[in-house]
Write an enzyme that holds these catalytic residues in place. Structure first.
Site, PDB file in Angstrom:
ATOM      1  CG  ASP A  62     -42.838 -44.026  -2.856  1.00 59.60           C
ATOM      2  OD1 ASP A  62     -42.514 -42.860  -2.235  1.00 59.60           O
ATOM      3  OD2 ASP A  62     -42.060 -44.790  -3.323  1.00 59.60           O
ATOM      4  CB  VAL A  63     -44.351 -38.849  -0.373  1.00 54.94           C
ATOM      5  CG1 VAL A  63     -45.930 -38.780   0.241  1.00 54.94           C
ATOM      6  CG2 VAL A  63     -43.398 -39.059   0.583  1.00 54.94           C
ATOM      7  CB  SER A 141     -37.628 -34.023  13.688  1.00 56.99           C
ATOM      8  OG  SER A 141     -36.848 -34.593  14.668  1.00 56.99           O
ATOM      9  CE1 TYR A 154     -36.219 -38.277  10.396  1.00 55.55           C
ATOM     10  CE2 TYR A 154     -35.096 -37.005  12.278  1.00 55.55           C
ATOM     11  CZ  TYR A 154     -36.483 -37.454  11.685  1.00 55.55           C
ATOM     12  OH  TYR A 154     -37.747 -37.397  12.386  1.00 55.55           O
TER      13      TYR A 154
END
Ligand SMILES: NC(=O)c1ccc[n+]([C@@H]2O[C@H](COP(=O)([O-])OP(=O)(O)OC[C@H]3O[C@@H](n4cnc5c(N)ncnc54)[C@H](OP(=O)(O)O)[C@@H]3O)[C@@H](O)[C@H]2O)c1
Length: 239
Positions: A62-63, A141, A154
């Site tokens: 789990d980062v 992104s 985000y």
């Protein structure tokens, strides 16, 4: 670079873009360390890689957990003795109006999308700096170019990745380490179903195209490097 026999860690390797990158690297003869939380899905990826005699190692990670990340790099070093490539791909999307956005969701996104990248870079560099060699590719992104509504948190996490990458690239150039950004547009994965349900699935980028791009970057000669690549859907607006 000749990729054969090199070692890579790919975070978020259990599905989507990370799975495609892991398979593409393994096809080039890279030993791939598969990091994500879902062991069943990682096992499927390992099986796919084994089907063409590729080599991989599963390290459930789990980062957002520093302990898990330390274990990931420790296991990699123990198994392969070095680390040539890190692809920071793991990421989540949660959308919503900023005015109603919970601090809990804010922290969750930042811990995975940004703090995870920071700690993985830190641990990778502890191996790569003494080697005087290494490549780190951070998946950003197209949300860093366009202000999509209801994606502010985000988008902020990905802007953080851009800032971290640009600064780090200059900081460690002297150590022989290259850092890059890949900014995908809409890719055909689970994530896009939540972030852009409006886009026609038939017009999405196949995850394999992101993987091919990364192979292209890593396959360049020792005299070249690509700092960043923006891959858009062909149907999306250019520039
Ligand atoms: N799809 C797009 O259109 C698009 C566009 C631009 C950028 N991106 C970026 O591309 C990256 C990959 O996204 P994707 O589209 O492939 O999404 P996806 O299909 O939802 O896959 C996300 C991957 O991240 C892993 N992950 C999530 N939380 C994690 C955690 N806490 N620790 C470790 N791994 C975790 C997931 O595995 P587990 O659940 O098993 O942990 C999964 O392997 C993300 O950084 C995303 O922001 C995607």
């Amino acid at each position: 670079m000749d990729l054969h026999g090199k070692t890579a860690i790919v975070t978020g390797a259990s599905m989507g873009i990370g799975k495609a990158i892991s398979i593409a690297l393994a096809k080039e003869g890279v030993n791939v360390v598969l990091a994500a939380r879902t062991i069943e899905k990682l096992t499927e990826v390992k099986k796919d890689i084994k089907s063409f005699n590729g080599n991989s190692l599963i390290v459930p990670t789990d980062v957002s957990s520093k302990k898990d990340i330390l274990n990931l790099f420790d296991k990699t070093k123990k198994e392969f003795g070095r680390l040539d490539i890190l692809v920071n791909n793991a990421g989540i999307f949660t959308g919503g109006n900023l005015v109603d956005f919970s601090i809990r969701d804010y922290d969750k996104i930042m811990n995975i999308n940004l703090k995870g990248v920071f700690i993985c870079c830190q641990q990778a560099l502890k191996i790569m700096i003494p080697q005087k060699n290494g490549f780190i590719i951070n998946i950003s992104s197209n949300a860093v170019f366009k202000g999509y509504p209801e994606q502010s948190v985000y988008s902020a996490s990905k802007h953080g990745v851009v800032g971290l990458t640009q600064s780090l690239a200059n900081e460690i150039q002297k150590d022989g380490i290259c850092v890059a950004l890949v900014h995908p547009g809409g890719v055909d994965t689970d994530l896009i179903k939540h972030s852009r349900p409006d886009i026609d699935k038939s017009l999405l980028i196949p995850p394999e195209d992101i993987a091919k791009t990364i192979i292209y970057m890593l396959n360049l000669s020792d005299n070249s490097w690509v700092d960043e690549i923006y891959i858009r859907r062909r149907a999306a607006k250019p520039f």
